[in-house]
Design a protein around this motif. Sequence first.
Motif, short mmCIF file in Angstrom:
data_model
loop_
_atom_site.label_atom_id
_atom_site.label_comp_id
_atom_site.label_asym_id
_atom_site.label_seq_id
_atom_site.Cartn_x
_atom_site.Cartn_y
_atom_site.Cartn_z
N GLY A 276 9.93 4.60 -1.37
CA GLY A 276 10.81 5.39 -2.22
C GLY A 276 11.16 4.63 -3.50
O GLY A 276 10.99 3.42 -3.59
N GLU A 277 11.67 5.39 -4.48
CA GLU A 277 11.99 4.78 -5.78
C GLU A 277 13.05 3.70 -5.67
O GLU A 277 12.99 2.69 -6.35
CB GLU A 277 12.45 5.87 -6.77
N GLU A 278 14.03 3.91 -4.79
CA GLU A 278 15.10 2.90 -4.67
C GLU A 278 14.52 1.59 -4.14
O GLU A 278 14.83 0.51 -4.63
CB GLU A 278 16.20 3.42 -3.74
N CYS A 279 13.66 1.72 -3.15
CA CYS A 279 12.99 0.54 -2.60
C CYS A 279 12.18 -0.15 -3.68
O CYS A 279 12.24 -1.36 -3.87
CB CYS A 279 12.09 0.97 -1.44
N PHE A 280 11.46 0.66 -4.43
CA PHE A 280 10.59 0.13 -5.47
C PHE A 280 11.40 -0.56 -6.58
O PHE A 280 11.01 -1.59 -7.11
CB PHE A 280 9.75 1.27 -6.04
N ARG A 281 12.55 0.04 -6.91
CA ARG A 281 13.41 -0.57 -7.95
C ARG A 281 13.92 -1.93 -7.49
O ARG A 281 13.94 -2.89 -8.23
CB ARG A 281 14.60 0.33 -8.24
N ARG A 282 14.32 -1.98 -6.20
CA ARG A 282 14.89 -3.23 -5.69
C ARG A 282 13.82 -4.27 -5.42
O ARG A 282 14.07 -5.46 -5.50
CB ARG A 282 15.66 -2.96 -4.41
N ILE B 171 4.89 9.66 -7.01
CA ILE B 171 4.96 10.94 -6.31
C ILE B 171 6.16 11.75 -6.80
O ILE B 171 7.31 11.33 -6.63
CB ILE B 171 5.12 10.70 -4.78
N ASN B 172 5.88 12.90 -7.42
CA ASN B 172 6.98 13.81 -7.74
C ASN B 172 6.67 15.24 -7.28
O ASN B 172 7.37 16.17 -7.65
CB ASN B 172 7.36 13.77 -9.22
N ALA B 173 5.61 15.37 -6.48
CA ALA B 173 5.30 16.70 -5.96
C ALA B 173 4.55 16.56 -4.63
O ALA B 173 3.82 15.58 -4.41
CB ALA B 173 4.43 17.47 -6.96
N ALA B 174 4.80 17.52 -3.77
CA ALA B 174 4.06 17.56 -2.49
C ALA B 174 3.97 19.02 -2.07
O ALA B 174 4.84 19.83 -2.42
CB ALA B 174 4.80 16.77 -1.42
N SER B 175 2.92 19.35 -1.34
CA SER B 175 2.82 20.70 -0.79
C SER B 175 3.04 20.64 0.71
O SER B 175 2.49 19.76 1.38
CB SER B 175 1.42 21.28 -1.06
N VAL B 176 3.85 21.57 1.19
CA VAL B 176 4.06 21.67 2.63
C VAL B 176 3.29 22.90 3.11
O VAL B 176 3.44 23.99 2.54
CB VAL B 176 5.56 21.82 2.95
N ILE B 177 2.46 22.71 4.12
CA ILE B 177 1.67 23.83 4.64
C ILE B 177 2.30 24.25 5.97
O ILE B 177 2.28 23.50 6.95
CB ILE B 177 0.18 23.45 4.79
N ALA B 178 2.88 25.44 5.97
CA ALA B 178 3.58 25.94 7.17
C ALA B 178 2.57 26.32 8.24
O ALA B 178 1.38 26.54 7.94
CB ALA B 178 4.42 27.16 6.78
N PRO B 179 3.01 26.43 9.49
CA PRO B 179 2.08 26.86 10.56
C PRO B 179 1.42 28.21 10.24
O PRO B 179 0.29 28.46 10.62
CB PRO B 179 2.99 26.98 11.79
N ARG C 70 6.41 6.15 -4.45
CA ARG C 70 5.08 5.71 -4.92
C ARG C 70 4.21 5.38 -3.73
O ARG C 70 4.72 4.98 -2.68
CB ARG C 70 5.22 4.44 -5.77
N VAL C 71 2.91 5.55 -3.93
CA VAL C 71 1.95 5.10 -2.92
C VAL C 71 1.45 3.75 -3.42
O VAL C 71 0.91 3.67 -4.52
CB VAL C 71 0.74 6.05 -2.79
N ILE D 76 9.50 0.71 5.89
CA ILE D 76 9.41 -0.45 5.00
C ILE D 76 10.78 -0.74 4.37
O ILE D 76 11.27 -1.87 4.42
CB ILE D 76 8.35 -0.22 3.90
N PHE D 77 11.40 0.28 3.79
CA PHE D 77 12.65 0.04 3.06
C PHE D 77 13.76 -0.44 4.00
O PHE D 77 14.48 -1.39 3.70
CB PHE D 77 13.07 1.32 2.33
N TYR D 78 13.89 0.21 5.15
CA TYR D 78 14.96 -0.19 6.07
C TYR D 78 14.71 -1.61 6.61
O TYR D 78 15.65 -2.36 6.85
CB TYR D 78 15.11 0.82 7.22
N SER D 79 13.44 -1.96 6.80
CA SER D 79 13.12 -3.33 7.22
C SER D 79 13.57 -4.33 6.17
O SER D 79 14.11 -5.40 6.49
CB SER D 79 11.61 -3.52 7.39
N LEU D 80 13.34 -3.97 4.91
CA LEU D 80 13.73 -4.87 3.82
C LEU D 80 15.26 -4.98 3.75
O LEU D 80 15.81 -6.07 3.60
CB LEU D 80 13.16 -4.38 2.48
N LEU D 81 15.93 -3.83 3.88
CA LEU D 81 17.40 -3.85 3.82
C LEU D 81 17.96 -4.67 4.98
O LEU D 81 18.85 -5.51 4.79
CB LEU D 81 17.95 -2.42 3.91
#
Length: 417
Positions: free
Chosen positions: A46-52, A64-72, A87-88, A271-276
């Motif tokens: 996430g951006e917060e993780c990336f900023r820190r 990443i600022n867009a994603a498609s969700v494909i419903a059942p 970001r990836v 990843i982020f929670y591990s870092l925190l």
Amino acid sequence: MQDVIVVGAGPAGNNAALSLASKGYGVTVIDSRENIGDKLCTGLVGEECFRRHPIDPALVYREINAASVIAPSGEVVRFETPLPVARVVNRVAYVSSFADRAREAGAEYLLGRRVVDLEQHKDWISVTTDDGSIKARTLVLAAGFGSQLNRQLGLGEPSDYVVGIQALVRTENIDEIEVYLGRDIAPGFFAWLVPTEPGIALAGLLVRKNAPEKFVSFISAREAEGKITETVNKPVCWGIPLRPLRKTYTDRVLVVGDAAGQVKPTTGGGIFYSLLASEVASGALHQALSEDKLSANHLGVYQKEWKNLLSTELEVGYSARRMFEYLGDSHISSLIHQASNNGFIAELADSPEVSFDWHSSMIGKIAGHPTLGGVLRLVNPLLARMAKSPEPAGMFFPDQLVAVESEVTMAETGTPV
Ligand SMILES: Cc1cc2nc3c(=O)[nH]c(=O)nc-3n(C[C@H](O)[C@H](O)[C@H](O)COP(=O)(O)OP(=O)(O)OC[C@H]3O[C@@H](n4cnc5c(N)ncnc54)[C@H](O)[C@@H]3O)c2cc1C
């Protein structure tokens, strides 16, 4: 004798090593892998993780600022935020960058050595690898999911987990993340296509059982659609904890990251929670080492602090996750359809509640929505409580949901490293 031995050179272990070595402690990191960071993962941060914890922009595959969700039902709903939310990244490079800085700060790395035994003594910890023993005043256990070492210390293991499976694939026209929902695809969880470099993506899914079979059908369906043209490498499975350990400290020892179950239960991202959590752990160890007060009584402050930071997210996220697992395909399709048609998705995308890493306010917003919350309340009255109460404490899970846990078998995760 070292001040600290860190077992595990993932995000949690490297960040703890970096922080403690920077404070002047003698730190040795041990990992059974030769290649730091080369562990099954999609590399979404996430951006917060990336900023820190930034990384060289050359090692970021995508914003990443867009994603498609494909419903059942097959309905595709696109979610777009005004600014990037994640970001990836090249995961190996990202995790290695923490180790590089830890080394510069003086930490020593022993790679390709597997820790096979831990012993707590009155004045030290003894760590036995397949190549001899080392002593230290304290230990940071950051050995990830499925480690037997937690158990050796009497700390048990996370009470619930899911299996992730993923492979690299060649793709046609996949430029944004796609998330697939449905009981045939990934019952109770989701599958993904996450593009990295042009024409390449990571394809994977989370599931409680039958991961390889589910993966094969997911890939076949995308091949039939012309989205995937080739599976580049063999799919790999690994577990993700969904609940934290009850106790993440003992005499001279702190447990961090996946080993402690500090993972978003909604998505399995850790990843982020591990870092925190590793920052909290190194702060607590710094205090304890400087006063030479290393008993469980003194180290318990670590658990209090990381819980202050993460437990609302872990509790609310886990409740939402279990409710989602309980929804049938028709409920999921109907929720997605309504959210897309009544403007809720667009509203959510613009709202400050949208965060890649902190999900509790988004969950509260969905649960509190008059129509969406209504559909969910019909399915599970527990949601009504969640919508009303901002306090996650005191939540419980209906018996029929708890039963799902017993069906999971460790065998599906392969042999833990
Ligand atoms: C399919 C999949 C996709 C994922 N995608 C994402 C994502 O996109 N974003 C995200 O945030 N999270 C993701 N995760 C979760 C994320 O990978 C973990 O939460 C994160 O790596 C946890 O970091 P850690 O440092 O606690 O453990 P790990 O990264 O697992 O590191 C533990 C280390 O300990 C070492 N080790 C274990 N046992 C021993 C031993 N006995 N002796 C010596 N060394 C040992 C291992 O070799 C390993 O290097 C994903 C997980 C899976 C399974």
